[in-house]
Scaffold this motif. Structure first.
Motif, PDB file in Angstrom:
ATOM      1  N   GLU A 133     -24.191   2.045 -14.707  1.00  0.00           N
ATOM      2  CA  GLU A 133     -25.084   2.478 -15.777  1.00  0.00           C
ATOM      3  C   GLU A 133     -24.738   3.810 -16.432  1.00  0.00           C
ATOM      4  O   GLU A 133     -24.632   3.876 -17.667  1.00  0.00           O
ATOM      5  N   PRO A 134     -24.548   4.891 -15.655  1.00  0.00           N
ATOM      6  CA  PRO A 134     -24.257   6.155 -16.356  1.00  0.00           C
ATOM      7  C   PRO A 134     -22.967   6.106 -17.174  1.00  0.00           C
ATOM      8  O   PRO A 134     -22.899   6.641 -18.278  1.00  0.00           O
ATOM      9  N   MET A 135     -21.941   5.410 -16.640  1.00  0.00           N
ATOM     10  CA  MET A 135     -20.683   5.315 -17.394  1.00  0.00           C
ATOM     11  C   MET A 135     -20.844   4.383 -18.595  1.00  0.00           C
ATOM     12  O   MET A 135     -20.318   4.652 -19.679  1.00  0.00           O
ATOM     13  N   ALA A 136     -21.590   3.297 -18.419  1.00  0.00           N
ATOM     14  CA  ALA A 136     -21.812   2.357 -19.520  1.00  0.00           C
ATOM     15  C   ALA A 136     -22.517   3.062 -20.685  1.00  0.00           C
ATOM     16  O   ALA A 136     -22.166   2.857 -21.851  1.00  0.00           O
ATOM     17  N   LEU A 137     -23.484   3.912 -20.364  1.00  0.00           N
ATOM     18  CA  LEU A 137     -24.195   4.642 -21.428  1.00  0.00           C
ATOM     19  C   LEU A 137     -23.253   5.613 -22.143  1.00  0.00           C
ATOM     20  O   LEU A 137     -23.278   5.733 -23.363  1.00  0.00           O
ATOM     21  N   ILE A 140     -13.033   8.183 -13.041  1.00  0.00           N
ATOM     22  CA  ILE A 140     -13.322   9.438 -12.348  1.00  0.00           C
ATOM     23  C   ILE A 140     -14.466  10.116 -13.083  1.00  0.00           C
ATOM     24  O   ILE A 140     -14.352  10.380 -14.289  1.00  0.00           O
ATOM     25  N   ASN A 141     -15.527  10.382 -12.368  1.00  0.00           N
ATOM     26  CA  ASN A 141     -16.708  10.998 -12.986  1.00  0.00           C
ATOM     27  C   ASN A 141     -17.105  10.290 -14.280  1.00  0.00           C
ATOM     28  O   ASN A 141     -17.360  10.907 -15.308  1.00  0.00           O
ATOM     29  N   GLY A 191      -4.586   7.892 -14.270  1.00  0.00           N
ATOM     30  CA  GLY A 191      -3.807   7.866 -13.034  1.00  0.00           C
ATOM     31  C   GLY A 191      -3.250   9.222 -12.617  1.00  0.00           C
ATOM     32  O   GLY A 191      -2.896   9.425 -11.466  1.00  0.00           O
ATOM     33  N   ASP A 192      -3.164  10.171 -13.552  1.00  0.00           N
ATOM     34  CA  ASP A 192      -2.545  11.447 -13.178  1.00  0.00           C
ATOM     35  C   ASP A 192      -3.532  12.617 -13.047  1.00  0.00           C
ATOM     36  O   ASP A 192      -3.122  13.759 -12.856  1.00  0.00           O
ATOM     37  N   GLU A 193      -4.829  12.334 -13.153  1.00  0.00           N
ATOM     38  CA  GLU A 193      -5.805  13.412 -13.008  1.00  0.00           C
ATOM     39  C   GLU A 193      -5.831  13.909 -11.561  1.00  0.00           C
ATOM     40  O   GLU A 193      -5.673  13.133 -10.627  1.00  0.00           O
ATOM     41  N   LYS A 194      -6.081  15.195 -11.398  1.00  0.00           N
ATOM     42  CA  LYS A 194      -6.258  15.756 -10.056  1.00  0.00           C
ATOM     43  C   LYS A 194      -7.668  15.432  -9.570  1.00  0.00           C
ATOM     44  O   LYS A 194      -8.624  15.546 -10.327  1.00  0.00           O
ATOM     45  N   ILE A 195      -7.789  15.037  -8.328  1.00  0.00           N
ATOM     46  CA  ILE A 195      -9.106  14.690  -7.798  1.00  0.00           C
ATOM     47  C   ILE A 195      -9.671  15.886  -7.028  1.00  0.00           C
ATOM     48  O   ILE A 195      -8.969  16.519  -6.252  1.00  0.00           O
ATOM     49  N   LYS A 196     -10.954  16.187  -7.301  1.00  0.00           N
ATOM     50  CA  LYS A 196     -11.596  17.340  -6.667  1.00  0.00           C
ATOM     51  C   LYS A 196     -12.696  16.888  -5.702  1.00  0.00           C
ATOM     52  O   LYS A 196     -13.237  15.789  -5.847  1.00  0.00           O
ATOM     53  N   GLU A 197     -13.006  17.765  -4.787  1.00  0.00           N
ATOM     54  CA  GLU A 197     -14.109  17.525  -3.838  1.00  0.00           C
ATOM     55  C   GLU A 197     -15.371  17.093  -4.609  1.00  0.00           C
ATOM     56  O   GLU A 197     -15.719  17.696  -5.622  1.00  0.00           O
TER      57      GLU A 197
END
Lengths: 140, 83
Positions: A55-59, B57-58, B64-70
């Protein structure tokens, strides 16, 4: 635009109400897509559908689509509402309404919006048959 | 460090999970984490070509090349089929 809107809901969709929400005095036409549940897909009979959304990404993706449509077409307002959960045959799953001063831009924007929505907005549909079920994969 | 991974539709069915927490290394980029998810949940790649799975991501599509954070919120899913 201020009157653009995008929503995800579990409730039945009222197509006319959604279309009416975007009307402005400077507009001359609203084009509305009423997407609903089809009974036969490639000859197989669907009993009902289940839609699921991130939902949050779809919005967020719906908001981006609206921004891009506003940049690319001579239109005034856009409303997009997608229903999720269990839907029976014939029930409306998605409504896209586009209002513009002249109809051509609204037709073009509405067609572009549904095409993009189907390939970018993270919502999935499960077709449930009498003898099984399958999550439909898009063509992205 | 830990990140959350969400599953939807077909990927939720395959992993039998809606979400999982995985431990990743400090300098991991998205592609590394994706391989790690495939290793931890082999059912995903048993049924799908890796290239056909989408990764975010978020709540943004990943290249594919983004750095992943805690604390990042990752998700893995099949090609979308709304409408």
């Amino acid at each position: 635009m201020e009157q653009d809107f995008y929503e995800i809901t579990n409730d039945p969709l009222d197509v006319g109400e959604i279309a009416r929400r975007i009307i402005l005095p400077e507009c001359g036409a609203t084009v509305t897509l009423d997407g609903y549940v089809r009974k036969f897909t490639k000859g197989r009979e669907t009993e009902h559908l289940v839609y699921e959304a991130y939902e949050p990404m779809a919005l967020k993706e719906m908001e981006k689509l609206i921004q891009r449509a506003q940049e690319n077409f001579e239109i005034t307002n856009i409303g997009i509402v997608h229903r999720i959960g269990r839907l029976e045959i014939g029930e409306t799953s998605v409504v896209i309404s586009v209002a513009s001063p002249h109809r051509r831009a609204a037709f073009e924007a509405c067609e572009w919006l549904i095409k993009e929505l189907k390939s970018t907005v993270p919502i999935w549909k499960k077709e449930v048959y009498a003898d099984g079920e399958v999550w439909v994969e898009g063509e992205a | 460090m830990k990140v959350k991974v969400l599953f939807f539709g077909a990927t939720a069915d395959l992993t039998r999970k809606r979400q999982a927490e995985i431990e990743i290394t400090e300098d991991a980029v998205a592609a590394n984490v994706l391989e790690q998810i495939f290793a931890e949940f082999p059912s995903l790649v048993k049924h799908h070509d890796k290239k056909s799975l989408l990764f975010s991501i978020n709540q943004e599509y990943s290249s594919g090349d983004e750095k992943i954070k805690e604390g990042d919120e990752l998700a893995i899913f099949t090609a979308v089929s709304g409408g």
